[in-house]
Design a protein around this motif. Sequence first.
Motif, PDB file in Angstrom:
ATOM      1  N   ALA A 341     -25.058  45.955  41.572  1.00 34.13           N
ATOM      2  CA  ALA A 341     -24.243  45.348  42.681  1.00 34.13           C
ATOM      3  C   ALA A 341     -24.779  43.843  42.740  1.00 34.13           C
ATOM      4  O   ALA A 341     -23.959  43.001  42.631  1.00 34.13           O
ATOM      5  N   GLY A 342     -25.924  43.470  42.833  1.00 32.01           N
ATOM      6  CA  GLY A 342     -26.347  42.396  42.851  1.00 32.01           C
ATOM      7  C   GLY A 342     -26.393  41.656  41.415  1.00 32.01           C
ATOM      8  O   GLY A 342     -26.049  40.433  41.646  1.00 32.01           O
ATOM      9  N   LEU A 343     -26.557  42.338  40.278  1.00 27.47           N
ATOM     10  CA  LEU A 343     -26.393  41.671  39.093  1.00 27.47           C
ATOM     11  C   LEU A 343     -24.901  41.253  38.684  1.00 27.47           C
ATOM     12  O   LEU A 343     -24.653  40.135  38.516  1.00 27.47           O
ATOM     13  N   GLN A 344     -24.033  41.965  39.246  1.00 25.66           N
ATOM     14  CA  GLN A 344     -22.382  41.728  39.294  1.00 25.66           C
ATOM     15  C   GLN A 344     -22.232  40.360  40.145  1.00 25.66           C
ATOM     16  O   GLN A 344     -21.730  39.705  39.635  1.00 25.66           O
ATOM     17  N   LEU A 345     -22.547  40.395  41.222  1.00 21.20           N
ATOM     18  CA  LEU A 345     -21.970  39.416  42.142  1.00 21.20           C
ATOM     19  C   LEU A 345     -22.697  37.977  41.714  1.00 21.20           C
ATOM     20  O   LEU A 345     -22.153  37.179  41.712  1.00 21.20           O
ATOM     21  N   MET A 346     -24.124  38.110  41.421  1.00 16.27           N
ATOM     22  CA  MET A 346     -24.776  36.891  41.101  1.00 16.27           C
ATOM     23  C   MET A 346     -24.028  36.319  39.816  1.00 16.27           C
ATOM     24  O   MET A 346     -23.942  35.151  39.433  1.00 16.27           O
ATOM     25  N   GLN A 347     -23.839  36.976  38.672  1.00 15.59           N
ATOM     26  CA  GLN A 347     -23.319  36.772  37.506  1.00 15.59           C
ATOM     27  C   GLN A 347     -21.997  36.078  37.852  1.00 15.59           C
ATOM     28  O   GLN A 347     -21.784  34.961  37.008  1.00 15.59           O
ATOM     29  N   PHE A 348     -21.080  36.417  38.527  1.00 15.48           N
ATOM     30  CA  PHE A 348     -19.611  35.956  38.605  1.00 15.48           C
ATOM     31  C   PHE A 348     -19.815  34.598  39.509  1.00 15.48           C
ATOM     32  O   PHE A 348     -19.126  33.817  39.501  1.00 15.48           O
ATOM     33  N   SER A 349     -20.994  34.676  40.242  1.00 19.89           N
ATOM     34  CA  SER A 349     -21.146  33.622  41.325  1.00 19.89           C
ATOM     35  C   SER A 349     -21.537  32.374  40.606  1.00 19.89           C
ATOM     36  O   SER A 349     -20.946  31.185  40.762  1.00 19.89           O
ATOM     37  N   MET A 350     -22.534  32.701  39.646  1.00 17.98           N
ATOM     38  CA  MET A 350     -23.186  31.659  38.818  1.00 17.98           C
ATOM     39  C   MET A 350     -22.050  30.930  37.905  1.00 17.98           C
ATOM     40  O   MET A 350     -22.051  29.805  37.695  1.00 17.98           O
ATOM     41  N   LEU A 351     -21.221  31.963  37.189  1.00 17.51           N
ATOM     42  CA  LEU A 351     -20.358  31.528  36.386  1.00 17.51           C
ATOM     43  C   LEU A 351     -19.230  30.541  36.938  1.00 17.51           C
ATOM     44  O   LEU A 351     -19.040  29.322  36.567  1.00 17.51           O
ATOM     45  N   ALA A 352     -18.884  30.829  38.481  1.00 13.32           N
ATOM     46  CA  ALA A 352     -18.062  29.773  39.055  1.00 13.32           C
ATOM     47  C   ALA A 352     -18.768  28.410  39.255  1.00 13.32           C
ATOM     48  O   ALA A 352     -18.093  27.505  39.345  1.00 13.32           O
ATOM     49  N   ASP A 353     -20.205  28.523  39.740  1.00 11.86           N
ATOM     50  CA  ASP A 353     -20.864  27.329  39.728  1.00 11.86           C
ATOM     51  C   ASP A 353     -20.741  26.558  38.671  1.00 11.86           C
ATOM     52  O   ASP A 353     -20.545  25.403  38.531  1.00 11.86           O
ATOM     53  N   VAL A 354     -20.832  27.107  37.387  1.00 15.02           N
ATOM     54  CA  VAL A 354     -20.900  26.403  36.122  1.00 15.02           C
ATOM     55  C   VAL A 354     -19.561  25.829  35.892  1.00 15.02           C
ATOM     56  O   VAL A 354     -19.630  24.562  35.631  1.00 15.02           O
ATOM     57  N   ILE A 355     -18.495  26.439  36.247  1.00 15.58           N
ATOM     58  CA  ILE A 355     -17.198  26.051  36.093  1.00 15.58           C
ATOM     59  C   ILE A 355     -16.842  24.787  37.025  1.00 15.58           C
ATOM     60  O   ILE A 355     -16.557  23.690  36.324  1.00 15.58           O
ATOM     61  N   ALA A 356     -17.443  24.692  37.997  1.00 13.85           N
ATOM     62  CA  ALA A 356     -17.027  23.735  39.006  1.00 13.85           C
ATOM     63  C   ALA A 356     -18.162  22.494  38.705  1.00 13.85           C
ATOM     64  O   ALA A 356     -17.739  21.297  38.703  1.00 13.85           O
ATOM     65  N   VAL A 357     -19.270  22.674  38.202  1.00 10.92           N
ATOM     66  CA  VAL A 357     -20.036  21.514  37.780  1.00 10.92           C
ATOM     67  C   VAL A 357     -19.388  20.867  36.694  1.00 10.92           C
ATOM     68  O   VAL A 357     -19.364  19.552  36.486  1.00 10.92           O
ATOM     69  N   ASP A 358     -18.896  21.621  35.619  1.00 13.77           N
ATOM     70  CA  ASP A 358     -18.459  21.176  34.379  1.00 13.77           C
ATOM     71  C   ASP A 358     -17.338  20.259  34.747  1.00 13.77           C
ATOM     72  O   ASP A 358     -16.972  19.267  34.058  1.00 13.77           O
ATOM     73  N   ALA A 359     -16.170  20.705  35.612  1.00 19.15           N
ATOM     74  CA  ALA A 359     -15.247  19.865  36.216  1.00 19.15           C
ATOM     75  C   ALA A 359     -15.303  18.700  36.596  1.00 19.15           C
ATOM     76  O   ALA A 359     -15.032  17.799  36.368  1.00 19.15           O
ATOM     77  N   ALA A 360     -16.606  18.686  37.687  1.00 20.11           N
ATOM     78  CA  ALA A 360     -17.073  17.643  38.178  1.00 20.11           C
ATOM     79  C   ALA A 360     -17.818  16.215  37.399  1.00 20.11           C
ATOM     80  O   ALA A 360     -17.502  15.356  37.446  1.00 20.11           O
ATOM     81  N   GLU A 361     -18.335  16.955  36.348  1.00 20.79           N
ATOM     82  CA  GLU A 361     -19.161  15.910  35.410  1.00 20.79           C
ATOM     83  C   GLU A 361     -18.343  15.433  34.273  1.00 20.79           C
ATOM     84  O   GLU A 361     -18.445  14.358  33.707  1.00 20.79           O
ATOM     85  N   THR A 362     -17.171  16.316  34.081  1.00 12.91           N
ATOM     86  CA  THR A 362     -16.292  15.752  32.678  1.00 12.91           C
ATOM     87  C   THR A 362     -15.014  15.055  33.034  1.00 12.91           C
ATOM     88  O   THR A 362     -14.452  14.555  32.465  1.00 12.91           O
ATOM     89  N   GLY A 363     -14.459  15.675  34.588  1.00 10.86           N
ATOM     90  CA  GLY A 363     -13.337  15.235  34.763  1.00 10.86           C
ATOM     91  C   GLY A 363     -12.233  15.903  33.947  1.00 10.86           C
ATOM     92  O   GLY A 363     -10.982  15.747  34.184  1.00 10.86           O
ATOM     93  N   LYS A 364     -12.516  17.203  33.402  1.00 14.58           N
ATOM     94  CA  LYS A 364     -11.485  17.875  32.579  1.00 14.58           C
ATOM     95  C   LYS A 364     -11.404  19.486  33.026  1.00 14.58           C
ATOM     96  O   LYS A 364     -12.274  19.961  33.624  1.00 14.58           O
ATOM     97  N   ARG A 365     -10.079  19.966  32.927  1.00 22.61           N
ATOM     98  CA  ARG A 365     -10.024  21.425  33.283  1.00 22.61           C
ATOM     99  C   ARG A 365     -10.336  22.006  32.044  1.00 22.61           C
ATOM    100  O   ARG A 365      -9.653  22.486  31.134  1.00 22.61           O
ATOM    101  N   ARG A 366     -11.789  22.773  32.156  1.00 17.27           N
ATOM    102  CA  ARG A 366     -12.067  23.612  30.707  1.00 17.27           C
ATOM    103  C   ARG A 366     -12.667  24.976  31.421  1.00 17.27           C
ATOM    104  O   ARG A 366     -13.140  25.636  30.748  1.00 17.27           O
ATOM    105  N   ALA A 367     -12.023  25.447  32.514  1.00 14.49           N
ATOM    106  CA  ALA A 367     -12.330  26.683  33.171  1.00 14.49           C
ATOM    107  C   ALA A 367     -12.158  27.847  32.095  1.00 14.49           C
ATOM    108  O   ALA A 367     -12.679  28.625  31.958  1.00 14.49           O
ATOM    109  N   GLY A 368     -10.736  27.850  31.575  1.00 16.93           N
ATOM    110  CA  GLY A 368     -10.471  28.806  30.789  1.00 16.93           C
ATOM    111  C   GLY A 368     -11.232  28.862  29.373  1.00 16.93           C
ATOM    112  O   GLY A 368     -11.651  29.947  28.945  1.00 16.93           O
ATOM    113  N   VAL A 369     -11.709  27.697  28.778  1.00 12.99           N
ATOM    114  CA  VAL A 369     -12.396  27.698  27.658  1.00 12.99           C
ATOM    115  C   VAL A 369     -13.821  28.335  28.051  1.00 12.99           C
ATOM    116  O   VAL A 369     -14.403  29.135  27.112  1.00 12.99           O
ATOM    117  N   LEU A 370     -14.254  27.831  29.072  1.00 10.73           N
ATOM    118  CA  LEU A 370     -15.848  28.245  29.393  1.00 10.73           C
ATOM    119  C   LEU A 370     -15.733  29.688  29.731  1.00 10.73           C
ATOM    120  O   LEU A 370     -16.626  30.567  29.167  1.00 10.73           O
TER     121      LEU A 370
END
Length: 453
Positions: A341-370
């Motif tokens: 349960a912990g593995l699953q929640l942390m994986q998906f929460s970390m992925l959402a963080d990575v997507i948000a950081v990428d969007a903030a730093e690049t100004g591009k919508r690349r959530a689908g690619v990532l």
Amino acid sequence: MIAPAVGTASVPKGVRLGYGVGSFCTATFNGVPGLLLLFYMTNFLAVPPWLAGVVVSAPKVWDLLINPLVGRWSDRTVTRWGPRRPWLLAGACTLPIMFYLVFAGPPLTGVPAALYVGVCFLAAATAYALFEVPYKAMPGEMTNDYHERTSLLQWRMVFVGVATAISGVLAPAIVTSGGGEGTLGSYRTMAITISAILLLSMLGSFFGTARAPMTGAPEPDGGGWREQLAAIKGNSPFLWLTVLACVQMFAVSMMLAAAPYFATYTLGSASATQTLFAALVGPILLTMPLWVRVARRFDKRGAMLLAVLLFGGGTIAAMATPLLGPVWAHVTILLVGVGYAGLQLMQFSMLADVIAVDAAETGKRRAGVLTGLWTAIESGVSAFGALAFGIILSLGGFIPSEPSNPVQQPDSAVTAVLIGQTLIPALIIFASALITLKYRLTPPAVPAPSASE
């Protein structure tokens, strides 16, 4: 690297519910084939275990191509429904049909049966990608808040727990309802039932996310593959998270593939698959609020390390099952479930963080690619869990069969089942602890108090 928390958007409860129900699709499609498909081929279609492992794995390797493509297409989609939801609908219209065909049980055995199942499973994997990649990209675009993403995904994981419990217990129950290991007819009944669950959950998510907020970068990434891959290459949190997810899901997929064999040949009852699976996924329903608090207290990386220790410790303890019996097996799998349960929640929460950081730093919508790349690589690697277990069975001398001609397995095959269920997954999951230490994305720094305070 610091995760931004600007322009925080609150996700309405109705949207959380609508998004979460889509997890019935993701949990069911990953769980049921991972749990039953290898066993179905070796024990009902007389497919050699190594070949059955190849059939289970090959369509997932296809994900390495199709998932990034779907992600890129969804990034560039512009409709009144938004960039992701049209793809949810496309998956809903195709996956249920393809899933049924996988378990339709044609009058084939051996290599012809393996080819049939392989083609159908490949088509099902393609249909699943149409839904899953855009679906996983959505949380990183719904809110920019570091901790709210964990809270949002808590809802998703609760639905994952319910869906996994229903499908993981219901599917084996339908299969074994006639007694013994089941029949081809019971597998067809199971396939129809699970297909209906897939259809309802996917349509529910499509309609339920109609009012989802969109806080990601306003413009899709217009760069080509070379530019996108170059940017991903320099995205250290994304790379380490992908490696982490691959290693962990490889261990999980091996355990799923081994579960029916473990129940049949170690515990002596094929129906024990249902209770073992319930012990594995039950903690997802009960421990999500606890894992959210652990992540807030020790950060997501600390929570991930604790989850790894619980998962690995329970798996190692399960090695004593031949000596201590079925009750011990269920207790240890319950401990594995808390870690899972912990593995699953942390994986998906970390992925959402990575997507948000990428969007903030690049100004591009690349959530689908990532998300497409992450899902494809994770899925492709995790699929080798079934292949690895199939090879372990072959090395142990496992004898393929069909219901009309049951066989007595040699002791070496029974030992191979135990090792493939316990020792090897434990070693793999413990290795992921070292990878977790390389993940550096942290919450926003808390401002120091002023002198006047």
